[in-house]
Design a protein around this motif. Sequence first.
Motif, PDB file in Angstrom:
ATOM      1  N   PRO A   1     -72.084  33.925  -3.845  1.00 55.15           N
ATOM      2  CA  PRO A   1     -70.898  33.900  -3.917  1.00 55.15           C
ATOM      3  C   PRO A   1     -70.027  33.990  -2.438  1.00 55.15           C
ATOM      4  O   PRO A   1     -69.851  34.691  -2.248  1.00 55.15           O
ATOM      5  CB  PRO A   1     -70.048  34.171  -5.301  1.00 55.15           C
ATOM      6  CG  PRO A   1     -71.357  34.620  -5.312  1.00 55.15           C
ATOM      7  CD  PRO A   1     -72.848  35.133  -4.596  1.00 55.15           C
ATOM      8  N   MET A   2     -69.743  32.946  -2.372  1.00 56.19           N
ATOM      9  CA  MET A   2     -68.516  33.295  -1.321  1.00 56.19           C
ATOM     10  C   MET A   2     -67.389  34.212  -1.545  1.00 56.19           C
ATOM     11  O   MET A   2     -66.648  34.989  -0.687  1.00 56.19           O
ATOM     12  CB  MET A   2     -67.834  31.813  -0.564  1.00 56.19           C
ATOM     13  CG  MET A   2     -69.030  31.281   0.415  1.00 56.19           C
ATOM     14  SD  MET A   2     -69.063  31.847   1.892  1.00 56.19           S
ATOM     15  CE  MET A   2     -67.752  31.438   2.831  1.00 56.19           C
ATOM     16  N   ASP A   3     -67.240  34.507  -3.090  1.00 51.09           N
ATOM     17  CA  ASP A   3     -65.773  34.768  -2.830  1.00 51.09           C
ATOM     18  C   ASP A   3     -66.372  36.076  -3.664  1.00 51.09           C
ATOM     19  O   ASP A   3     -65.466  37.082  -4.289  1.00 51.09           O
ATOM     20  CB  ASP A   3     -64.621  33.846  -4.087  1.00 51.09           C
ATOM     21  CG  ASP A   3     -65.766  33.832  -5.249  1.00 51.09           C
ATOM     22  OD1 ASP A   3     -67.064  34.279  -5.076  1.00 51.09           O
ATOM     23  OD2 ASP A   3     -65.008  33.084  -6.502  1.00 51.09           O
ATOM     24  N   ALA A   4     -67.531  36.283  -3.890  1.00 50.17           N
ATOM     25  CA  ALA A   4     -68.378  37.764  -4.740  1.00 50.17           C
ATOM     26  C   ALA A   4     -67.223  39.091  -2.985  1.00 50.17           C
ATOM     27  O   ALA A   4     -68.145  38.825  -2.125  1.00 50.17           O
ATOM     28  CB  ALA A   4     -69.425  37.671  -4.540  1.00 50.17           C
ATOM     29  N   GLN A   5     -67.645  40.322  -4.306  1.00 54.93           N
ATOM     30  CA  GLN A   5     -67.716  41.636  -3.661  1.00 54.93           C
ATOM     31  C   GLN A   5     -69.035  41.842  -3.361  1.00 54.93           C
ATOM     32  O   GLN A   5     -69.144  42.387  -4.804  1.00 54.93           O
ATOM     33  CB  GLN A   5     -66.680  42.272  -3.226  1.00 54.93           C
ATOM     34  CG  GLN A   5     -65.336  41.962  -2.781  1.00 54.93           C
ATOM     35  CD  GLN A   5     -64.056  42.422  -3.830  1.00 54.93           C
ATOM     36  OE1 GLN A   5     -64.269  43.669  -3.947  1.00 54.93           O
ATOM     37  NE2 GLN A   5     -63.055  42.219  -3.125  1.00 54.93           N
ATOM     38  N   ILE A   6     -69.922  42.130  -2.484  1.00 57.98           N
ATOM     39  CA  ILE A   6     -71.005  42.320  -3.113  1.00 57.98           C
ATOM     40  C   ILE A   6     -72.054  43.828  -2.403  1.00 57.98           C
ATOM     41  O   ILE A   6     -70.970  44.435  -0.835  1.00 57.98           O
ATOM     42  CB  ILE A   6     -72.349  41.745  -2.031  1.00 57.98           C
ATOM     43  CG1 ILE A   6     -72.017  40.300  -2.128  1.00 57.98           C
ATOM     44  CG2 ILE A   6     -73.592  42.287  -2.474  1.00 57.98           C
ATOM     45  CD1 ILE A   6     -71.736  39.724  -3.592  1.00 57.98           C
TER      46      ILE A   6
ATOM     47  N   PRO B   1     -63.470  30.156 -16.900  1.00 58.69           N
ATOM     48  CA  PRO B   1     -64.759  29.931 -16.885  1.00 58.69           C
ATOM     49  C   PRO B   1     -65.801  30.348 -16.448  1.00 58.69           C
ATOM     50  O   PRO B   1     -66.176  28.988 -17.708  1.00 58.69           O
ATOM     51  CB  PRO B   1     -65.053  31.705 -17.723  1.00 58.69           C
ATOM     52  CG  PRO B   1     -64.762  31.296 -19.020  1.00 58.69           C
ATOM     53  CD  PRO B   1     -62.800  30.689 -18.752  1.00 58.69           C
ATOM     54  N   THR B   2     -67.133  30.298 -15.819  1.00 61.46           N
ATOM     55  CA  THR B   2     -67.660  28.809 -15.046  1.00 61.46           C
ATOM     56  C   THR B   2     -69.395  29.795 -16.064  1.00 61.46           C
ATOM     57  O   THR B   2     -69.650  31.177 -15.927  1.00 61.46           O
ATOM     58  CB  THR B   2     -68.578  28.254 -13.922  1.00 61.46           C
ATOM     59  OG1 THR B   2     -68.540  29.742 -13.116  1.00 61.46           O
ATOM     60  CG2 THR B   2     -66.965  27.453 -13.615  1.00 61.46           C
ATOM     61  N   GLU B   3     -70.683  29.270 -16.635  1.00 61.70           N
ATOM     62  CA  GLU B   3     -71.289  29.682 -16.821  1.00 61.70           C
ATOM     63  C   GLU B   3     -72.530  29.112 -16.373  1.00 61.70           C
ATOM     64  O   GLU B   3     -73.355  29.342 -16.483  1.00 61.70           O
ATOM     65  CB  GLU B   3     -71.785  29.848 -18.481  1.00 61.70           C
ATOM     66  CG  GLU B   3     -71.087  30.141 -18.965  1.00 61.70           C
ATOM     67  CD  GLU B   3     -70.995  31.903 -19.306  1.00 61.70           C
ATOM     68  OE1 GLU B   3     -71.800  32.667 -18.888  1.00 61.70           O
ATOM     69  OE2 GLU B   3     -69.909  32.455 -19.373  1.00 61.70           O
ATOM     70  N   ASP B   4     -72.849  29.705 -15.198  1.00 59.40           N
ATOM     71  CA  ASP B   4     -73.535  28.610 -13.902  1.00 59.40           C
ATOM     72  C   ASP B   4     -74.445  30.293 -13.918  1.00 59.40           C
ATOM     73  O   ASP B   4     -74.230  31.798 -13.440  1.00 59.40           O
ATOM     74  CB  ASP B   4     -72.796  28.978 -12.829  1.00 59.40           C
ATOM     75  CG  ASP B   4     -73.810  28.495 -11.188  1.00 59.40           C
ATOM     76  OD1 ASP B   4     -74.782  28.193 -11.631  1.00 59.40           O
ATOM     77  OD2 ASP B   4     -73.908  27.793 -10.560  1.00 59.40           O
ATOM     78  N   PRO B   5     -75.667  29.903 -14.287  1.00 56.72           N
ATOM     79  CA  PRO B   5     -76.656  31.062 -13.838  1.00 56.72           C
ATOM     80  C   PRO B   5     -76.690  31.622 -13.186  1.00 56.72           C
ATOM     81  O   PRO B   5     -77.416  32.786 -12.712  1.00 56.72           O
ATOM     82  CB  PRO B   5     -78.073  30.205 -14.831  1.00 56.72           C
ATOM     83  CG  PRO B   5     -77.986  28.602 -14.257  1.00 56.72           C
ATOM     84  CD  PRO B   5     -76.239  28.933 -14.311  1.00 56.72           C
ATOM     85  N   ASN B   6     -76.682  30.846 -11.825  1.00 59.72           N
ATOM     86  CA  ASN B   6     -76.601  31.496 -10.610  1.00 59.72           C
ATOM     87  C   ASN B   6     -75.173  32.157  -9.809  1.00 59.72           C
ATOM     88  O   ASN B   6     -75.289  32.108  -8.691  1.00 59.72           O
ATOM     89  CB  ASN B   6     -77.496  30.401  -9.466  1.00 59.72           C
ATOM     90  CG  ASN B   6     -78.755  29.491  -9.498  1.00 59.72           C
ATOM     91  OD1 ASN B   6     -79.730  31.101 -10.664  1.00 59.72           O
ATOM     92  ND2 ASN B   6     -78.916  29.361  -9.600  1.00 59.72           N
ATOM     93  N   ARG B   7     -74.673  32.171 -10.770  1.00 59.69           N
ATOM     94  CA  ARG B   7     -72.720  32.945 -10.611  1.00 59.69           C
ATOM     95  C   ARG B   7     -73.526  33.615  -9.574  1.00 59.69           C
ATOM     96  O   ARG B   7     -71.850  34.370  -8.613  1.00 59.69           O
ATOM     97  CB  ARG B   7     -71.715  32.807 -11.602  1.00 59.69           C
ATOM     98  CG  ARG B   7     -72.432  34.125 -12.879  1.00 59.69           C
ATOM     99  CD  ARG B   7     -71.524  33.711 -13.434  1.00 59.69           C
ATOM    100  NE  ARG B   7     -71.439  34.777 -14.645  1.00 59.69           N
ATOM    101  CZ  ARG B   7     -72.734  34.941 -15.105  1.00 59.69           C
ATOM    102  NH1 ARG B   7     -73.134  33.827 -15.971  1.00 59.69           N
ATOM    103  NH2 ARG B   7     -72.161  35.574 -16.113  1.00 59.69           N
ATOM    104  N   PHE B   8     -74.218  34.638 -10.179  1.00 60.43           N
ATOM    105  CA  PHE B   8     -74.280  36.165  -9.028  1.00 60.43           C
ATOM    106  C   PHE B   8     -75.116  36.193  -7.692  1.00 60.43           C
ATOM    107  O   PHE B   8     -75.324  37.113  -7.287  1.00 60.43           O
ATOM    108  CB  PHE B   8     -74.880  37.372  -9.655  1.00 60.43           C
ATOM    109  CG  PHE B   8     -73.996  37.682 -10.895  1.00 60.43           C
ATOM    110  CD1 PHE B   8     -72.025  37.810 -10.827  1.00 60.43           C
ATOM    111  CD2 PHE B   8     -74.249  37.407 -12.227  1.00 60.43           C
ATOM    112  CE1 PHE B   8     -71.925  37.918 -11.872  1.00 60.43           C
ATOM    113  CE2 PHE B   8     -73.570  37.981 -13.416  1.00 60.43           C
ATOM    114  CZ  PHE B   8     -72.428  37.846 -13.732  1.00 60.43           C
TER     115      PHE B   8
END
Lengths: 595, 244
Positions: free
Chosen positions: A173-178, A136-143
Amino acid sequence: MVEIARHWWARSLLAAWLILSAHGAEVRVTLDANRIATGEAANFTIQVSGGRAEQPVIAAVPNLIVDFQGKNQMISIVNGVTTQIVSFSYTVGSQVAGEYTIPPVVVKVDGQELQTKPQQLVVFDDGSGKTTPDAPTEDPNRFGTMSVELAIPERTEIYLGEIAPVRIQAFLPMDAQIQLRSIIQPENGAFTLHNVSDQPQQSVEVKDGKQYRTLTWFGGISATKAGTQSVNLSVKAMVALPDRSKPVLRPRLGDPNDPFRHAFGRGAQVRYTENDVTLRSADMPLTVRALPEEGKPANFSGAVGEFAFDALEIPAQWKTGEPQRVALRIKGSGNFATMKAPELSPADLWKWYPGQDQFTPGDIASFSGSKVFQYNAIARRNGEYDVAFALSYFDPKQAKYLTIASDGKRVSISGDAMQEEKAPTTEVAAPASMEETPGLMPLRKRNDRAAFFAGFAGRVNPFLLGGIALFFSALAPAAAWWRRRLQDPLLRERQQRKKDIAQALAEAQQHVRAESAALYWESARRALQIQLAAQWRVKAHAISLHDVAKNCGADSPVTAFFREADRWSYASTAQEADWSRWQSLHQQALQSIDS
Amino acid sequence: MKAFLILWFALTLLAQAGAPPFVLAQWSAEKGDWEQAISSYSAALQYEGPSASVYYNLGFCHQQTGDAGRAVLAYERCLALSPRAADAQNNLTMLRKELSLPDAKIRARDLPAWIAWISRDEWFLVFLTASVLLVALFWCAWLSSRRNARFLCFAASAFACTVMAGSAWVMKQRESEDLLAVVLAADQSLQLSPFPTSEKVTSCPAGSVVSLEQEHGDYVFAELTPGNTRGWLRKDSLEKIAPR
């Protein structure tokens, strides 16, 4: 004794039914494959029949992934016997090769615990190499992130009351469901958002080397206070991201010859974790300048932008005291929301009531467009005036107030000058609530004639009326034909001739009754003369025996009658009358003429 | 003093007894006694027949008492009788804005605006005048002996015939206005089926204009105007704009 037996039988039956129903419950497990590759899933089903089953709990086995898929319930009736079947479906598999045992599962059926048999599963390594889950990545802008910028990026200041068009973007993110959980709103009270588009535009953009799904809104911001302010916007959203912390099973490829192999595959079984997040934009500093007090027109209503009169409608004829509707359209760009209806000038000539307005946006952010105002005005004085609309607004580009007037229109006002509203002279005061509702037109003082709603139109069939009208119209040609017929000279002559003949014959009959032979011959001969005159186109009295003999022949009954008539008319001595022969001769002569 | 009071009271009663209901209603309205004014205007409608002014004033009074449904109904009836009444249009627009109701363009929908500018009664008068003119002109045309006069009469009767057909068509198109009604009761539910236990489709605030379709028991199938939301409404919660 009989009572005891009956009790004994009833108790035995009840006991037997209870035993059978308890023992009728059955649990079966199925595993559709005993040998699968790493990362693949096998279907594990627990089927319970003959009772109500609770969802069983499968004990954890190291490295064995067991996912509950769902519960199916089925009721079957066979020969009047109802059976309930409940199925619990799971997928099982592992990312690590090895031999696994699915332990016995305890299922509670109607309070009774039933146990399944253990199942063996062999997981072999298929060489795909995807056994370690992604870290898992902890990118602050992952959302995702959010940004806001003015439509004209070089602008760094706006005026109070001005609406500056902005573009708001959310990078997801491209793979996110919003799922958006709120509307976009300012983070602080320094700015207000206007006319944000309902549906954002969607696109894919690359930012900082990473691909994002981008939602773009357009709208406008207006400042609430002067000074240097920061624009911060936020929106709440549920962002579901793939959970890469847990291994994921993929459907088995199965038999390559199976035609339904792909059709019934469940696809990628990606786990998502839902996160309620608030996306916030970075600070965008903006200098807000107050509108200058200097040069502010009296009728300035807060409109900031660039505006022009587009069209207007002012009736040319007015009567004092009677309301009429005026309308105008203003086009331009800026803050239409604060714009009030421009007044009619000269202002002291008019009394007007707030009406309605409608804004039609010209762009996606509703920054430019046109606004139509309609309201009722009453002329106070009579006379002829040049009337126009006047509007004052602040132009941020020129940084000054401008007052524009529409094209003038000459109006003629008749009637007496309006009495200005005075305090009521009687003890009865004007109704207070009428004043509490400004803009309402007052009560009417006079009643008008009674009218109909659907009127006759609702009671009388117009098509029936139309039919009647067409019927009466169709009578007109008939009337014209009858009129023409009445005025025909030939017809009239014929009718006169018939009348004269009838009169002559009637006279002849009278003379027969009076036994006046000379007069009889004269009347009877006149009847013949009238008929012959019509045929020969000569005067009736001019027809003589000579003419008759010449035209009809010497032996004709007409000539014989004329000859006899002459003999009687010019005979000097009286002769014996033979009335029956004379009348017969007359009839023959008449028939001879008719034929 | 006592005699004067008795006389004054008697004269007042006499004057009120003899005054027509419209005048009585005006007196009550000027006093701000809206309930009494409503009662008197209703009496005026009963005894003097429907009139645009009475409906307008009735709408005004209902608006003052906060009865939005009946206010909208009265204004709509005023506009049905007198579509060019600017005051009724103004008050109705304001009322709708206040109630957050859409501006229901209910007259001559899908037809040019000028058709709605003339009331249905006026259209009937146009039709009747054209019918009479058609008959008269046709007779003149056939019975006239002068050639020019005959031509003119025929041309005029053709025009009258066209007007007649056009106005009949307009009247036919506007027959649907007979089915328009206003919701009087507050917060009525537009239901999925005509039963009390039915699910709610949407709510109809008082003053909503609906177009009625079929009836079933205590319910009537209605379509919200403007819009295409349809469902069942209780019959007793609404009243037709054009009463029969």
